[in-house]
Design a protein around this motif. Structure first.
Motif, PDB file in Angstrom:
ATOM      1  N   THR A  87       0.832  -1.209   0.000  1.00 20.82           N
ATOM      2  CA  THR A  87       0.000   0.000   0.000  1.00 20.82           C
ATOM      3  C   THR A  87       0.863   1.254   0.000  1.00 20.82           C
ATOM      4  O   THR A  87       0.590   2.212  -0.731  1.00 20.82           O
ATOM      5  N   GLY A  88       1.929   1.207   0.816  1.00 15.53           N
ATOM      6  CA  GLY A  88       2.834   2.358   0.874  1.00 15.53           C
ATOM      7  C   GLY A  88       3.444   2.649  -0.482  1.00 15.53           C
ATOM      8  O   GLY A  88       3.451   3.798  -0.952  1.00 15.53           O
ATOM      9  N   MET A  89       3.917   1.590  -1.143  1.00 15.19           N
ATOM     10  CA  MET A  89       4.517   1.744  -2.469  1.00 15.19           C
ATOM     11  C   MET A  89       3.503   2.316  -3.446  1.00 15.19           C
ATOM     12  O   MET A  89       3.813   3.185  -4.265  1.00 15.19           O
ATOM     13  N   THR A  90       2.261   1.808  -3.368  1.00 24.19           N
ATOM     14  CA  THR A  90       1.209   2.269  -4.268  1.00 24.19           C
ATOM     15  C   THR A  90       0.977   3.768  -4.115  1.00 24.19           C
ATOM     16  O   THR A  90       0.945   4.510  -5.101  1.00 24.19           O
ATOM     17  N   LEU A  91       0.855   4.219  -2.859  1.00 20.79           N
ATOM     18  CA  LEU A  91       0.615   5.648  -2.626  1.00 20.79           C
ATOM     19  C   LEU A  91       1.791   6.484  -3.126  1.00 20.79           C
ATOM     20  O   LEU A  91       1.613   7.527  -3.744  1.00 20.79           O
ATOM     21  N   LEU A  92       2.993   5.974  -2.881  1.00 23.63           N
ATOM     22  CA  LEU A  92       4.186   6.705  -3.296  1.00 23.63           C
ATOM     23  C   LEU A  92       4.257   6.842  -4.818  1.00 23.63           C
ATOM     24  O   LEU A  92       4.426   7.942  -5.359  1.00 23.63           O
ATOM     25  N   VAL A  93       4.101   5.710  -5.520  1.00 18.12           N
ATOM     26  CA  VAL A  93       4.220   5.728  -6.978  1.00 18.12           C
ATOM     27  C   VAL A  93       3.084   6.540  -7.598  1.00 18.12           C
ATOM     28  O   VAL A  93       3.270   7.269  -8.577  1.00 18.12           O
ATOM     29  N   LEU A  94       1.891   6.452  -6.991  1.00 17.93           N
ATOM     30  CA  LEU A  94       0.759   7.246  -7.478  1.00 17.93           C
ATOM     31  C   LEU A  94       1.078   8.742  -7.367  1.00 17.93           C
ATOM     32  O   LEU A  94       0.841   9.510  -8.304  1.00 17.93           O
ATOM     33  N   ALA A  95       1.668   9.118  -6.235  1.00  9.11           N
ATOM     34  CA  ALA A  95       2.035  10.528  -6.041  1.00  9.11           C
ATOM     35  C   ALA A  95       3.076  10.954  -7.065  1.00  9.11           C
ATOM     36  O   ALA A  95       2.971  12.034  -7.671  1.00  9.11           O
ATOM     37  N   VAL A  96       4.072  10.087  -7.303  1.00 11.39           N
ATOM     38  CA  VAL A  96       5.116  10.407  -8.297  1.00 11.39           C
ATOM     39  C   VAL A  96       4.480  10.581  -9.671  1.00 11.39           C
ATOM     40  O   VAL A  96       4.776  11.528 -10.410  1.00 11.39           O
ATOM     41  N   SER A  97       3.555   9.676  -9.987  1.00 13.20           N
ATOM     42  CA  SER A  97       2.910   9.738 -11.292  1.00 13.20           C
ATOM     43  C   SER A  97       2.166  11.059 -11.472  1.00 13.20           C
ATOM     44  O   SER A  97       2.244  11.698 -12.521  1.00 13.20           O
TER      45      SER A  97
END
Lengths: 316, 241
Positions: free
Chosen positions: B222-232
């Motif tokens: 979940t953490g990775m998902t939120l991070l990558v979504l923010a980067v995107s």
């Protein structure tokens, strides 16, 4: 409605648009120019899709970068790519835009626009069965859902047949009559001459001339003389007529002398050792204005492939 | 949010009307299920189909979500992106619509694969397991779709994107715990698999099947998902203006 002050865009060291100053209101304004002259770059900056390097642009009083969201709510932009979803019906394409604009009573508005653009009968067919002209009219319907104050059209008639082009211009002219400001870029001088209230000819990022089509043509002189000749006509010049430019095997002159100029000019050409094939006299067109200001465009020095590609990529 | 749903709906309509694309997207995971799930001789389990099904569901999401990138590139090349960017609708909804559409499409495909697995003889799942699995697949789908759109925005042209996709997606799958448990992997592979986000999703789903919530897999995922979504979103904002 559209105001630009020293609007400038550089792609790296390449200057695409240089110190553009325009004041456009309640008219069909045509931006004309050869490929790569900065037309699309200008439109992208005015539609908030590209950040200017320097200078300012205002649409309906809103600054294009500081109040970009406000600008987007009063404009519509139809790019030249003909981007409609071919797997959706015409109605679905317009509905998508109506919903994206957040129109509450979108159904009536969608029906009204499809009718206005003459697409009611085909509204529930997939767009893949539409002709080019119909697709362009569908894009106009999409662009009009929120009744924009300013409409930007990038090459609206490119790739369409004569009848379809005429139809599109008919719609554009009637929008202007309803009070809309239309900013249009085009390659087709004749169409611009016919439809635009004012045009600007832009070359290498700078405005070379601006005015009504009539005044621009008037500045050239009363007549245009086209001479088809053989020989070294690049260096030819005469005091009796103004040389506008050369296009292929034709030399184009302007003059105010009426048809009296024909024998005089023919004599001058013979004296310079040129073989004259034919001489014709006609009224000036925007093409002649364009030829005088921009030239043929194929003698522009080396073509910088890398810079050109970089510009295209950034622009895309 | 309204814009996100409109863009999602547009993509969904376009996808369901291309019948070849709907069927072809199911062929690859179904092939894995049938020809590997049913045929591979294994010693660590008596029902390999049961073991491989979570892996194939995640593979389905992986493939579906990677298409978010090429879909975004095509919208850009064909001029749709410029039209959408000139609308007053918040620009991020274009990106989020793409990410959520790919994830939703992946979940629809995963449903077909799950039904197929049960028909082929996998043990059927309880409603609770199915719901939790969908949540995990959804989070994983958003992670991959965000990653794919970031790459796509960065590369900008379709050929390079397809090359990167081919380079990344299969190795990601093979170095995960999809095909075998950690216990039978060579040491180096087990190490790789234990840090692979694809395994995080698969391991969490396998745990859910035995009623275990594996927080040490779910939280990093979940953490990775939120991070990558923010980067995107940041990359999207930067490249589109």
């Amino acid at each position: 409605m559209i105001v630009t002050r020293n609007l400038t865009k550089y792609y790296g060291s390449l200057c695409a648009v240089s110190d553009l100053n325009l004041d456009i209101k309640g008219e069909i304004f045509g931006l004309l120019g050869p490929n790569g002259s900065g037309k699309t770059t200008t439109v992208l900056m005015l539609t908030t899709l590209l950040r200017p390097t320097s200078g300012d642009a205002y649409i309906c009083g809103y600054h294009t970068t500081r109040s970009a969201a406000k600008v987007r709510s009063v404009i519509s932009y139809v790019p030249q790519d003909m981007a409609v979803d071919i797997r959706l019906t015409g109605r679905e394409n317009v509905q998508l835009f109506a919903r994206l604009y957040g129109l509450a009573r979108s159904k009536d508005r969608v029906d009204e626009l499809l009718g206005l653009m003459g697409l009611s009968g085909r509204a529930d067919d997939l767009v893949s069965t539409y002709s080019g002209g119909m697709r362009r009219r569908l894009e106009l319907a999409q662009a009009l859902v929120h009744e924009p104050s300013v409409l930007f059209l990038d090459e609206p008639t490119i790739g369409l047949d004569v009848a379809a082009r005429r139809k599109i211009w008919g719609h554009i002219i009637s929008l202007r009559k309803k009070g809309m400001t239309v900013f249009v870029t085009t390659h087709y001088m004749e169409e611009a001459d016919h439809a635009c209230n004012r045009v600007a000819i832009i070359d290498r990022g700078s405005v070379a001339a601006i005015g009504t089509p009539g005044s621009l043509k008037g500045e050239l002189g009363k007549e245009i003389i086209v001479v088809r000749a053989e020989g070294d006509f690049d260096s030819f010049s005469t005091e009796n007529a103004t040389k506008i430019g050369c296009a292929g095997d034709e030399i184009v002159f302007s003059s105010d002398m009426g048809s009296d100029i024909v024998p005089i000019l023919t004599k001058d050409l013979h004296a310079a050792g040129l073989t004259v094939r034919s001489v014709s006299v006609r009224e000036p067109t925007l093409d002649d204005v364009f030829l005088q200001l921009v030239g043929q465009g194929d003698d522009r020095g080396p073509f910088d492939d890398r810079k050109f590609r970089m510009m295209l990529r950034r622009r895309g | 949010m309204r814009g996100v749903l409109e863009y999602l709906w547009r993509d969904m309509l376009r996808w369901t009307r291309g019948k070849v694309a709907v069927i072809s997207s199911l062929v690859m995971p179904a092939t894995w299920l049938i020809f590997v799930g049913l045929a591979l001789p294994t010693s660590f389990t008596t029902n390999y189909l049961d073991f491989i099904t979570p892996g194939i569901l995640v593979l389905t999401m992986l493939t579906a979500s990677f298409q978010a990138g090429s879909s975004l590139i095509f919208d850009k090349i064909l001029g749709f992106l410029n039209k959408f960017l000139a609308l007053p609708t918040p620009r991020e909804s274009i990106l989020l619509g793409k990410i959520f559409f790919s994830t939703a499409r992946g979940l629809l495909q995963a449903t077909v694969i799950l039904v197929l697995a049960v028909l082929l003889g996998a043990a059927s799942w309880s409603a609770q397991v199915v719901i939790l699995t969908y949540v995990l697949l959804g989070v994983f789908g958003i992670l991959i779709a965000s990653f794919a759109t970031t790459i796509a925005l960065h590369l900008g042209d379709h050929d390079s994107y397809a090359a990167v996709n081919a380079m990344i997606s299969m190795p990601l799958f093979f170095t995960s715990s999809a095909l075998m448990p950690y216990s039978v992997m060579p040491r180096w592979l087990a190490t790789l698999a234990s840090i692979n986000p694809v395994s995080f999703a698969i391991d969490a789903i396998r745990a859910v099947q035995v009623n275990v919530i594996m927080w040490d897999r779910i939280l990093p995922l979940t953490g990775m998902t939120l991070l990558v979504l923010a980067v995107s979103i940041i990359v999207f904002r930067r490249t589109s203006l």
